[in-house]
Write a protein that holds these residues in place. Structure first.
Motif, PDB file in Angstrom:
ATOM      1  N   ILE A 141      48.294  58.277  42.047  1.00 42.46           N
ATOM      2  CA  ILE A 141      48.905  58.087  40.728  1.00 42.46           C
ATOM      3  C   ILE A 141      49.400  56.657  40.556  1.00 42.46           C
ATOM      4  N   VAL A 142      50.045  56.103  41.586  1.00 42.81           N
ATOM      5  CA  VAL A 142      50.557  54.738  41.487  1.00 42.81           C
ATOM      6  C   VAL A 142      49.407  53.744  41.305  1.00 42.81           C
ATOM      7  N   ALA A 143      48.337  53.903  42.065  1.00 42.15           N
ATOM      8  CA  ALA A 143      47.188  52.997  41.930  1.00 42.15           C
ATOM      9  C   ALA A 143      46.619  53.056  40.506  1.00 42.15           C
ATOM     10  N   GLN A 188      46.530  49.978  37.656  1.00 42.14           N
ATOM     11  CA  GLN A 188      45.281  49.574  36.990  1.00 42.14           C
ATOM     12  C   GLN A 188      45.462  49.521  35.479  1.00 42.14           C
ATOM     13  N   GLU A 189      46.202  50.445  34.914  1.00 37.59           N
ATOM     14  CA  GLU A 189      46.379  50.502  33.461  1.00 37.59           C
ATOM     15  C   GLU A 189      47.038  49.252  32.891  1.00 37.59           C
ATOM     16  N   ILE A 237      44.208  53.137  47.946  1.00 43.05           N
ATOM     17  CA  ILE A 237      43.442  53.668  46.810  1.00 43.05           C
ATOM     18  C   ILE A 237      43.271  52.553  45.782  1.00 43.05           C
ATOM     19  N   LEU A 238      42.049  52.400  45.313  1.00 50.45           N
ATOM     20  CA  LEU A 238      41.704  51.388  44.324  1.00 50.45           C
ATOM     21  C   LEU A 238      41.185  52.096  43.081  1.00 50.45           C
ATOM     22  N   PHE A 239      41.776  51.766  41.940  1.00 55.49           N
ATOM     23  CA  PHE A 239      41.288  52.243  40.647  1.00 55.49           C
ATOM     24  C   PHE A 239      40.743  51.051  39.884  1.00 55.49           C
ATOM     25  N   ALA A 240      39.620  51.232  39.218  1.00 56.54           N
ATOM     26  CA  ALA A 240      39.052  50.183  38.379  1.00 56.54           C
ATOM     27  C   ALA A 240      38.528  50.808  37.095  1.00 56.54           C
ATOM     28  N   ASP A 241      38.719  50.110  35.982  1.00 56.07           N
ATOM     29  CA  ASP A 241      38.088  50.534  34.732  1.00 56.07           C
ATOM     30  C   ASP A 241      37.798  49.307  33.883  1.00 56.07           C
ATOM     31  N   ALA A 288      34.989  43.262  31.492  1.00 52.10           N
ATOM     32  CA  ALA A 288      35.938  42.914  32.546  1.00 52.10           C
ATOM     33  C   ALA A 288      36.641  44.153  33.077  1.00 52.10           C
ATOM     34  N   PHE A 289      36.605  44.304  34.382  1.00 49.09           N
ATOM     35  CA  PHE A 289      37.319  45.399  35.034  1.00 49.09           C
ATOM     36  C   PHE A 289      38.774  45.016  35.277  1.00 49.09           C
ATOM     37  N   ARG A 290      39.642  46.012  35.177  1.00 47.36           N
ATOM     38  CA  ARG A 290      41.028  45.914  35.611  1.00 47.36           C
ATOM     39  C   ARG A 290      41.090  46.720  36.908  1.00 47.36           C
ATOM     40  N   ILE A 291      41.642  46.143  37.976  1.00 45.93           N
ATOM     41  CA  ILE A 291      41.676  46.824  39.268  1.00 45.93           C
ATOM     42  C   ILE A 291      43.113  46.911  39.761  1.00 45.93           C
ATOM     43  N   GLY A 292      43.536  48.134  40.106  1.00 42.15           N
ATOM     44  CA  GLY A 292      44.861  48.380  40.662  1.00 42.15           C
ATOM     45  C   GLY A 292      44.743  49.010  42.040  1.00 42.15           C
TER      46      GLY A 292
END
Length: 160
Positions: free
Chosen positions: A129-131, A135-136, A22-26, A106-110
Protein backbone atom coordinates in the motif's frame (compact mmCIF):
# COMPACT_ATOMS: atom_id res chain seq x y z
CA UNK A 1 14.58 -2.33 8.71
CA UNK A 2 16.78 -4.51 6.53
CA UNK A 3 15.57 -5.85 3.21
CA UNK A 4 17.96 -8.76 3.48
CA UNK A 5 20.61 -10.29 1.28
CA UNK A 6 18.41 -13.04 -0.12
CA UNK A 7 17.95 -13.66 -3.80
CA UNK A 8 14.53 -13.12 -5.35
CA UNK A 9 14.12 -16.90 -5.25
CA UNK A 10 14.03 -16.65 -1.46
CA UNK A 11 10.87 -14.51 -1.52
CA UNK A 12 8.66 -17.52 -1.37
CA UNK A 13 5.09 -17.02 -2.61
CA UNK A 14 2.53 -18.69 -0.39
CA UNK A 15 4.48 -18.00 2.78
CA UNK A 16 3.06 -15.85 5.54
CA UNK A 17 5.50 -13.03 4.91
CA UNK A 18 8.87 -12.10 3.49
CA UNK A 19 10.89 -8.91 3.48
CA UNK A 20 10.82 -7.28 0.06
CA UNK A 21 11.03 -4.04 -1.85
CA UNK A 22 7.82 -3.33 -3.75
CA UNK A 23 7.86 -1.11 -6.83
CA UNK A 24 4.73 0.41 -8.34
CA UNK A 25 4.80 2.13 -11.72
CA UNK A 26 2.10 3.71 -13.85
CA UNK A 27 1.87 6.04 -16.82
CA UNK A 28 0.99 9.60 -15.90
CA UNK A 29 -2.03 10.75 -17.91
CA UNK A 30 -2.59 7.41 -19.64
CA UNK A 31 -6.35 7.98 -19.92
CA UNK A 32 -5.74 11.24 -21.79
CA UNK A 33 -3.27 9.51 -24.13
CA UNK A 34 -5.86 6.81 -24.83
CA UNK A 35 -8.49 9.44 -25.61
CA UNK A 36 -6.14 11.02 -28.15
CA UNK A 37 -5.16 7.74 -29.85
CA UNK A 38 -5.99 4.37 -28.33
CA UNK A 39 -3.77 2.37 -30.67
CA UNK A 40 -0.69 4.55 -30.20
CA UNK A 41 -1.08 4.69 -26.40
CA UNK A 42 -1.61 0.94 -26.10
CA UNK A 43 1.31 0.19 -28.44
CA UNK A 44 3.65 2.28 -26.29
CA UNK A 45 2.31 0.59 -23.14
CA UNK A 46 2.97 -2.85 -24.63
CA UNK A 47 6.53 -1.83 -25.54
CA UNK A 48 7.12 -0.44 -22.05
CA UNK A 49 5.82 -3.64 -20.43
CA UNK A 50 8.11 -5.65 -22.70
CA UNK A 51 11.05 -3.54 -21.50
CA UNK A 52 10.04 -4.15 -17.87
CA UNK A 53 9.92 -7.91 -18.54
CA UNK A 54 13.19 -7.86 -20.46
CA UNK A 55 15.31 -6.29 -17.73
CA UNK A 56 13.62 -7.11 -14.40
CA UNK A 57 15.53 -10.39 -14.10
CA UNK A 58 18.82 -8.51 -14.43
CA UNK A 59 17.96 -6.90 -11.09
CA UNK A 60 16.75 -10.10 -9.37
CA UNK A 61 13.15 -8.95 -9.38
CA UNK A 62 9.88 -10.20 -10.76
CA UNK A 63 6.64 -8.74 -12.04
CA UNK A 64 3.84 -9.68 -9.65
CA UNK A 65 0.87 -7.82 -11.10
CA UNK A 66 -0.25 -5.77 -14.09
CA UNK A 67 -3.49 -3.82 -14.31
CA UNK A 68 -4.39 -1.12 -16.79
CA UNK A 69 -1.31 1.03 -17.24
CA UNK A 70 0.13 -0.02 -13.88
CA UNK A 71 2.66 -2.66 -12.96
CA UNK A 72 3.87 -3.99 -9.60
CA UNK A 73 7.22 -5.67 -9.07
CA UNK A 74 8.93 -7.31 -6.08
CA UNK A 75 12.65 -7.40 -5.29
CA UNK A 76 14.51 -9.09 -2.42
CA UNK A 77 16.96 -6.17 -2.30
CA UNK A 78 15.94 -2.52 -2.04
CA UNK A 79 19.05 -1.44 -3.94
CA UNK A 80 18.10 -3.67 -6.85
CA UNK A 81 14.60 -2.14 -6.97
CA UNK A 82 16.08 1.37 -7.06
CA UNK A 83 18.67 0.45 -9.69
CA UNK A 84 15.95 -1.16 -11.83
CA UNK A 85 13.70 1.91 -11.51
CA UNK A 86 16.50 4.28 -12.47
CA UNK A 87 17.44 2.10 -15.46
CA UNK A 88 13.81 2.03 -16.61
CA UNK A 89 13.46 5.80 -16.32
CA UNK A 90 16.70 6.34 -18.27
CA UNK A 91 15.49 4.04 -21.06
CA UNK A 92 12.01 5.58 -21.08
CA UNK A 93 13.44 9.11 -21.27
CA UNK A 94 14.61 8.39 -24.82
CA UNK A 95 12.34 10.84 -26.63
CA UNK A 96 12.76 9.21 -30.02
CA UNK A 97 11.42 5.88 -28.76
CA UNK A 98 8.74 6.86 -26.25
CA UNK A 99 7.30 10.21 -27.30
CA UNK A 100 4.58 9.18 -29.72
CA UNK A 101 2.12 11.37 -31.53
CA UNK A 102 -0.25 11.54 -28.54
CA UNK A 103 2.14 13.22 -26.11
CA UNK A 104 4.70 12.35 -23.45
CA UNK A 105 4.73 8.80 -22.09
CA UNK A 106 6.19 9.03 -18.59
CA UNK A 107 6.04 6.51 -15.77
CA UNK A 108 5.77 7.49 -12.12
CA UNK A 109 7.61 4.94 -9.94
CA UNK A 110 7.21 4.51 -6.18
CA UNK A 111 9.19 2.13 -3.96
CA UNK A 112 8.85 0.97 -0.36
CA UNK A 113 10.55 -1.90 1.47
CA UNK A 114 9.38 -3.98 4.39
CA UNK A 115 7.40 -7.07 5.32
CA UNK A 116 5.19 -8.39 2.53
CA UNK A 117 2.55 -11.09 2.80
CA UNK A 118 1.69 -13.34 -0.13
CA UNK A 119 -1.54 -14.97 -1.26
CA UNK A 120 -0.13 -17.37 -3.80
CA UNK A 121 1.90 -15.14 -6.13
CA UNK A 122 0.08 -11.95 -5.10
CA UNK A 123 1.78 -9.74 -2.48
CA UNK A 124 -0.35 -7.71 -0.09
CA UNK A 125 -0.07 -5.68 3.08
CA UNK A 126 1.19 -2.34 4.37
CA UNK A 127 4.40 -2.33 2.29
CA UNK A 128 2.42 -2.78 -0.93
CA UNK A 129 0.00 0.00 0.00
CA UNK A 130 2.79 2.45 0.87
CA UNK A 131 4.61 1.79 -2.42
CA UNK A 132 1.39 2.39 -4.35
CA UNK A 133 0.64 5.63 -2.48
CA UNK A 134 4.17 6.92 -3.15
CA UNK A 135 3.77 6.18 -6.86
CA UNK A 136 0.57 8.24 -6.96
CA UNK A 137 2.39 11.43 -5.89
CA UNK A 138 5.62 10.87 -7.81
CA UNK A 139 6.26 13.36 -10.62
CA UNK A 140 6.20 11.86 -14.15
CA UNK A 141 9.53 10.41 -15.22
CA UNK A 142 10.80 10.22 -11.64
CA UNK A 143 11.43 7.61 -8.94
CA UNK A 144 10.45 8.23 -5.31
CA UNK A 145 11.11 6.03 -2.30
CA UNK A 146 9.62 6.09 1.18
CA UNK A 147 11.50 7.81 4.01
CA UNK A 148 12.33 4.45 5.59
CA UNK A 149 13.65 3.14 2.26
CA UNK A 150 15.73 6.31 1.85
CA UNK A 151 17.23 5.75 5.31
CA UNK A 152 18.35 2.29 4.16
CA UNK A 153 20.00 3.86 1.11
CA UNK A 154 21.92 6.54 3.03
CA UNK A 155 25.28 5.14 1.89
CA UNK A 156 24.31 5.49 -1.80
CA UNK A 157 26.07 8.63 -3.03
CA UNK A 158 24.52 8.32 -6.50
CA UNK A 159 21.02 9.14 -5.25
CA UNK A 160 19.54 12.56 -4.56
Amino acid sequence: MHVGRASMNEIVPGTASSSAAILFADVKGYAVLVQRDEVDAYDRLKRARALFREIVGDYSGRIVDEAGDGIMLAFAELGNAVDFALAMQRDLANAATWQGKTGPFAFRIGIHAGPVHFDGQQPFGHTVIVAQRIQEVTPPGRVCVSASARAQLVARRDLS
